[in-house]
Design a protein around this motif. Structure first.
Motif, PDB file in Angstrom:
ATOM      1  N   LEU A  63       9.661  42.583  29.868  1.00 52.43           N
ATOM      2  CA  LEU A  63       8.549  43.217  29.152  1.00 52.43           C
ATOM      3  C   LEU A  63       8.773  43.247  27.642  1.00 52.43           C
ATOM      4  CD1 LEU A  63       7.636  46.251  31.458  1.00 52.43           C
ATOM      5  CD2 LEU A  63       6.483  44.034  31.233  1.00 52.43           C
ATOM      6  N   THR A  64      10.004  43.073  27.197  1.00 47.41           N
ATOM      7  CA  THR A  64      10.253  43.018  25.751  1.00 47.41           C
ATOM      8  C   THR A  64      10.106  41.599  25.225  1.00 47.41           C
ATOM      9  OG1 THR A  64      12.621  42.492  25.871  1.00 47.41           O
ATOM     10  CG2 THR A  64      12.016  44.825  26.009  1.00 47.41           C
ATOM     11  N   GLY A  65       9.878  40.648  26.142  1.00 49.35           N
ATOM     12  CA  GLY A  65       9.810  39.255  25.726  1.00 49.35           C
ATOM     13  C   GLY A  65      11.173  38.593  25.654  1.00 49.35           C
ATOM     14  N   ALA A  66      12.192  39.278  26.173  1.00 50.38           N
ATOM     15  CA  ALA A  66      13.542  38.714  26.119  1.00 50.38           C
ATOM     16  C   ALA A  66      13.688  37.558  27.104  1.00 50.38           C
ATOM     17  CB  ALA A  66      14.563  39.806  26.448  1.00 50.38           C
ATOM     18  N   GLN A  67      14.565  36.631  26.755  1.00 45.35           N
ATOM     19  CA  GLN A  67      14.824  35.485  27.618  1.00 45.35           C
ATOM     20  C   GLN A  67      16.239  35.568  28.153  1.00 45.35           C
ATOM     21  OE1 GLN A  67      13.882  32.091  24.840  1.00 45.35           O
ATOM     22  NE2 GLN A  67      13.366  33.915  23.641  1.00 45.35           N
ATOM     23  N   GLU A  68      16.377  35.371  29.478  1.00 46.49           N
ATOM     24  CA  GLU A  68      17.717  35.423  30.056  1.00 46.49           C
ATOM     25  C   GLU A  68      18.386  34.058  29.970  1.00 46.49           C
ATOM     26  OE1 GLU A  68      18.006  36.900  34.050  1.00 46.49           O
ATOM     27  OE2 GLU A  68      20.195  36.848  34.026  1.00 46.49           O
ATOM     28  N   LEU A  69      19.624  34.052  29.602  1.00 48.00           N
ATOM     29  CA  LEU A  69      20.420  32.824  29.610  1.00 48.00           C
ATOM     30  C   LEU A  69      21.839  33.189  30.046  1.00 48.00           C
ATOM     31  CD1 LEU A  69      21.906  33.573  26.872  1.00 48.00           C
ATOM     32  CD2 LEU A  69      20.158  32.229  25.746  1.00 48.00           C
ATOM     33  N   ILE A 131      14.716  37.292  21.323  1.00 50.71           N
ATOM     34  CA  ILE A 131      15.666  38.192  22.001  1.00 50.71           C
ATOM     35  C   ILE A 131      16.257  37.405  23.160  1.00 50.71           C
ATOM     36  CG2 ILE A 131      16.011  40.320  23.298  1.00 50.71           C
ATOM     37  CD1 ILE A 131      13.587  41.509  21.837  1.00 50.71           C
ATOM     38  N   TRP A 132      17.568  37.279  23.131  1.00 49.08           N
ATOM     39  CA  TRP A 132      18.280  36.561  24.196  1.00 49.08           C
ATOM     40  C   TRP A 132      19.206  37.540  24.890  1.00 49.08           C
ATOM     41  CZ3 TRP A 132      20.218  32.068  20.528  1.00 49.08           C
ATOM     42  CH2 TRP A 132      19.102  31.295  20.146  1.00 49.08           C
ATOM     43  N   TYR A 133      19.263  37.409  26.226  1.00 42.91           N
ATOM     44  CA  TYR A 133      20.205  38.281  26.916  1.00 42.91           C
ATOM     45  C   TYR A 133      20.822  37.575  28.098  1.00 42.91           C
ATOM     46  CZ  TYR A 133      17.222  39.326  30.988  1.00 42.91           C
ATOM     47  OH  TYR A 133      16.490  39.244  32.140  1.00 42.91           O
ATOM     48  N   SER A 160      22.137  42.017  25.250  1.00 44.79           N
ATOM     49  CA  SER A 160      21.086  41.248  24.582  1.00 44.79           C
ATOM     50  C   SER A 160      21.281  41.284  23.080  1.00 44.79           C
ATOM     51  CB  SER A 160      19.684  41.730  24.979  1.00 44.79           C
ATOM     52  OG  SER A 160      19.590  43.126  24.954  1.00 44.79           O
ATOM     53  N   TYR A 161      20.684  40.302  22.434  1.00 48.51           N
ATOM     54  CA  TYR A 161      20.867  40.098  20.998  1.00 48.51           C
ATOM     55  C   TYR A 161      19.512  39.723  20.426  1.00 48.51           C
ATOM     56  CZ  TYR A 161      25.569  39.857  22.788  1.00 48.51           C
ATOM     57  OH  TYR A 161      26.739  40.171  23.447  1.00 48.51           O
ATOM     58  N   SER A 162      19.149  40.400  19.352  1.00 53.83           N
ATOM     59  CA  SER A 162      17.860  40.080  18.728  1.00 53.83           C
ATOM     60  C   SER A 162      18.095  39.372  17.405  1.00 53.83           C
ATOM     61  CB  SER A 162      17.050  41.366  18.509  1.00 53.83           C
ATOM     62  OG  SER A 162      17.696  42.232  17.611  1.00 53.83           O
ATOM     63  N   PHE A 163      17.181  38.451  17.091  1.00 54.00           N
ATOM     64  CA  PHE A 163      17.253  37.696  15.839  1.00 54.00           C
ATOM     65  C   PHE A 163      15.924  37.836  15.125  1.00 54.00           C
ATOM     66  CE2 PHE A 163      19.894  35.754  19.068  1.00 54.00           C
ATOM     67  CZ  PHE A 163      21.124  35.686  18.447  1.00 54.00           C
ATOM     68  N   ASP A 164      15.986  38.434  13.942  1.00 51.89           N
ATOM     69  CA  ASP A 164      14.762  38.647  13.180  1.00 51.89           C
ATOM     70  C   ASP A 164      14.955  38.140  11.760  1.00 51.89           C
ATOM     71  OD1 ASP A 164      12.614  40.394  14.681  1.00 51.89           O
ATOM     72  OD2 ASP A 164      14.584  41.147  15.307  1.00 51.89           O
ATOM     73  N   ARG A 165      13.808  38.047  11.052  1.00 54.17           N
ATOM     74  CA  ARG A 165      13.898  37.530   9.683  1.00 54.17           C
ATOM     75  C   ARG A 165      14.249  38.626   8.683  1.00 54.17           C
ATOM     76  NH1 ARG A 165       8.323  35.085   7.958  1.00 54.17           N
ATOM     77  NH2 ARG A 165       9.370  35.231   5.951  1.00 54.17           N
ATOM     78  N   ASP A 166      13.998  39.893   9.049  1.00 51.13           N
ATOM     79  CA  ASP A 166      14.285  40.963   8.092  1.00 51.13           C
ATOM     80  C   ASP A 166      14.493  42.293   8.809  1.00 51.13           C
ATOM     81  OD1 ASP A 166      11.752  41.685   8.926  1.00 51.13           O
ATOM     82  OD2 ASP A 166      10.771  40.820   7.161  1.00 51.13           O
ATOM     83  N   GLU A 167      14.751  43.316   8.027  1.00 54.28           N
ATOM     84  CA  GLU A 167      15.018  44.637   8.586  1.00 54.28           C
ATOM     85  C   GLU A 167      13.826  45.188   9.366  1.00 54.28           C
ATOM     86  OE1 GLU A 167      17.577  46.753   8.822  1.00 54.28           O
ATOM     87  OE2 GLU A 167      18.949  45.298   7.945  1.00 54.28           O
ATOM     88  N   ALA A 168      12.634  44.878   8.892  1.00 57.83           N
ATOM     89  CA  ALA A 168      11.435  45.371   9.585  1.00 57.83           C
ATOM     90  C   ALA A 168      11.351  44.756  10.981  1.00 57.83           C
ATOM     91  CB  ALA A 168      10.182  45.042   8.778  1.00 57.83           C
ATOM     92  N   SER A 173      12.539  45.049  17.053  1.00 60.56           N
ATOM     93  CA  SER A 173      13.351  44.633  18.211  1.00 60.56           C
ATOM     94  C   SER A 173      14.158  45.817  18.745  1.00 60.56           C
ATOM     95  CB  SER A 173      14.308  43.506  17.821  1.00 60.56           C
ATOM     96  OG  SER A 173      13.585  42.349  17.481  1.00 60.56           O
ATOM     97  N   TYR A 174      14.656  46.612  17.831  1.00 59.35           N
ATOM     98  CA  TYR A 174      15.433  47.799  18.193  1.00 59.35           C
ATOM     99  C   TYR A 174      14.556  48.758  18.987  1.00 59.35           C
ATOM    100  CZ  TYR A 174      19.147  51.300  17.311  1.00 59.35           C
ATOM    101  OH  TYR A 174      20.164  52.210  17.424  1.00 59.35           O
ATOM    102  N   ARG A 175      13.330  48.958  18.497  1.00 61.28           N
ATOM    103  CA  ARG A 175      12.410  49.864  19.171  1.00 61.28           C
ATOM    104  C   ARG A 175      12.063  49.362  20.572  1.00 61.28           C
ATOM    105  NH1 ARG A 175       7.308  50.792  19.725  1.00 61.28           N
ATOM    106  NH2 ARG A 175       6.656  48.954  18.570  1.00 61.28           N
TER     107      ARG A 175
END
Length: 569
Positions: A63-69, A131-133, A160-168, A173-175
């Motif tokens: 539901l967060t859009g994360a992808q499992e690998l 988001i990869w997990y 899981s690990y999120s990759f974003d372009r900035d703090e916002a 992703s944190y939320r």
RNA sequence: CGGGGCGUAGCGCAGUCUGGUUAGCGCACCUGCCUUGGGAGCAGGGGGUCGGUGGUUCGAAUCCACUCGCCCCGACCA
């Protein structure tokens, strides 16, 4: 599934090495077995619980859009060398060499490898966020494995690990993870709190832990029922109880041989809160004097956040640096850095006179000494909340999950960059988020058990229903049982049928111990009137229904609890 | 890594201090009878290099040394 064909080695007696309730019950009920210190085997029932927990995690992560690998757990050393952790981490990392002599390690966590992957595969802002997990085994050579599956050397973790372009983007992703974690732990039937935590060696500024209260836990958390403030005691701020000070004049008093606050307190007849405790610490930048109110304890983690790694000074160092014996140190007259706990800002105190066998009464902070003021004491139950003033409560808890804002700590050294709209290169802004499924299972048992055994929360029980044919010699009992078994299974309900040739008492005891939420009891006695019983494990409540209505009734009960579990948090 | 405890049958334990029958008990396991709604009963049976190595001794589960393992407290814990 059939009991007679499943390895469920229940024990009548508790194994002697088990201390924690979850450890005792999981071993007794045949869920786990120990291979060696900190290494556990999940037996068929135990693995089903783990798989159910993992299934919930997968649903909610989706539901967060994360992808499992799935990443390797054997890692080449050079990636860990690039981030510096190869040398920062000590004996806790399992290290080895491959046949060519190349340094390798077993993964304790996967920031390095995920970032390595992101560095190769993420180029453009268009690909973000990601988001990869994975749900993967981790290995840590723990100094002290303990409490069954609560702290082991090898364990499965959802990371899981999120990759974003900035703090916002990172905040978003944190939320998403916060929300997913609330849903996951809720569905797993746990009581839990989200608390502020020490980001520690993970780097970054913001971190939270998810804590399931239990006496078996290794952490302590401070909670405010009034405003909702909650934090690990490693960083929890609090306002210690106020003290009515006396207007002592400044004077030296003779205190022969009295060194500790306790001793001097008794000798002078003044409670510990009237004292200033002076501790000498050695940090990377030299010695510093730490001041606390006499009734408070130093929270070393707080000190370390302020001054970096440090340790208490030895007795000879105290004499050398301050020119006075430990036990008679006072806050005044030293040229070392002084940090003092907030609780000392006001008042009139007694402290060491910087002279053997003497203390000073009537010390006034600000007048007789100056210091850097900060919160350094350990928060305790009954202290005031630093936000709202209400009473704090401190509880032990099991850490079942954590979330960290990493920032660019890993992306910079591993050159995980992306190009923005203007073709400029920026490091990826990352977060990392962990959950320990085995800790969820252990915490669930810690929070849900009674004198007869485990009481699994519905969604993570190994089965939905335990079916108990009491007399396997009776054709009628078997016929009715098999019919119920077949029909429930056909409806997608997981049924565990105790088809062993055991006495009724044995089956009841084992069923309660194993802790499946519903028991359907089929016995000759009831069948004479065409009846079977449905027992709710948690309440012990039994209802009697017509044998041919049992499937409907059980289905209704299972669906109801399942729906309740799916309600959003 | 410091402190403490424990290793005797699958599990729980006694025996060790004070060396000396064939190492014992409960549970579990196997066979038979009996029983069958909350861990039944009777009878018979299988299972042990007493964690390991070395020593002392006529003789070691027991005494000594070393060693391995496990648990608890603390330190530690991305």
């Amino acid at each position: 599934m059939r009991f007679s064909k499943t390895c469920v080695p229940t024990l009548r007696e508790t194994p002697s090495e088990a201390e924690a309730v979850s450890h005792k019950l999981l071993v007794r009920a045949g869920y786990i077995r120990q291979l060696a210190s900190g290494l556990y085997i999940f037996m068929p029932l135990g693995w089903r619980v783990m798989e159910r927990i993992n299934a919930i995690i997968r649903e909610e992560m989706a539901l967060t859009g994360a992808q499992e690998l799935l990443l390797p757990l054997l890692h080449p050393a050079d990636i860990w060398q690039k981030t510096g952790r190869w040398s920062e981490i000590g004996d806790e990392m399992f290290r080895l060499k491959d046949r060519t002599g190349r340094d390798m390690c077993l993964g304790m966590t996967h920031e390095e490898i995920m970032t390595w992957l992101a560095a190769r595969e993420i180029r453009s802002y268009r690909a973000l966020p990601q988001i990869w997990y994975q749900i993967q085994t981790k290995l840590r050579d723990e100094a002290r494995p303990k409490s069954g599956i609560l702290r082991t050397r090898e364990f499965i973790m959802k990371d899981s690990y999120s990759f974003d372009r900035d703090e916002a983007g990172l905040a978003q992703s944190y939320r998403l993870h916060e929300e997913a974690y609330h849903r996951i732990f809720r569905r797993c039937g746990l009581r839990f709190y989200q608390v502020e935590s020490d980001p520690g060696m993970m780097g970054g500024a913001t971190a939270h832990e998810f804590m399931a209260p239990s006496p078996a836990g290794e952490d302590e958390i401070a909670l405010c029922a009034s405003c909702g403030y909650s934090a690990n005691v490693e960083l929890a701020e609090s306002v210690p109880p106020e003290v009515e000070f006396r207007d002592w004049p400044y004077e030296e008093v003779h205190t022969p041989g009295k060194r500790t606050v306790q001793e001097v307190s008794e000798f002078l007849g003044a409670p510990p809160a009237y004292f200033i405790k002076s501790l000498l610490y050695i940090s990377g930048e030299g010695p510093l004097l730490v001041l606390l109110r006499g009734d408070q304890e130093l929270q070393e983690k707080k000190l370390q956040r302020l001054v970096g790694p440090c340790r208490p000074a030895r007795k000879d160092e105290v004499v050398e640096i301050l020119g006075v014996e430990a036990g008679f140190i006072g806050p005044a007259g030293h040229d070392v850095r002084i940090v003092a706990d907030e609780a000392l800002r006001e008042g009139v105190y007694i402290s060491g006179a910087n002279r053997t066998d003497y203390h000073v009464r009537g010390i006034r902070p600000g007048k007789d000494f100056t210091a850097e003021w900060t919160d350094l004491h350990i928060a305790r139950s009954g202290d005031g909340c630093s936000r709202c003033g209400a009473a704090l409560r401190v509880e032990r808890a099991i850490e079942i999950g954590n979330i960290f804002k990493l920032g660019t700590k890993y992306s910079v050294p591993l050159k995980a960059n992306y190009l923005d709209e203007d073709g400029r290169e920026h490091p990826l802004v990352m977060g990392s988020y962990g959950i320990g499924p085995a800790r969820i299972a252990a915490a669930a048992v810690e929070q849900n058990n009674d004198e007869n055994g485990i009481v699994w929360p519905e969604e993570i029980a190994p089965f939905d229903v335990m079916l108990l044919p009491l007399q396997t010699g009776s054709a009628e009992v078997n016929r009715v049982s098999e019919e119920i078994y077949g029909e429930l299974s056909g409806r997608g309900i997981d049924v565990f049928i105790d088809d062993r040739n055991e006495r009724a008492g044995v089956k009841f005891k084992d069923a309660d111990l194993i802790g499946i939420p519903l028991q359907v009891i089929v016995g000759e006695k009831g069948l004479r009137d065409g009846l079977v019983e449905i027992k709710t494990r948690r309440t012990g409540e039994k209802k009697t229904v017509k044998a041919d209505a049992a499937v409907e009734e059980v289905t209704r009960m299972v669906r109801r609890t399942a729906r309740a579990g799916h309600e959003p948090g």
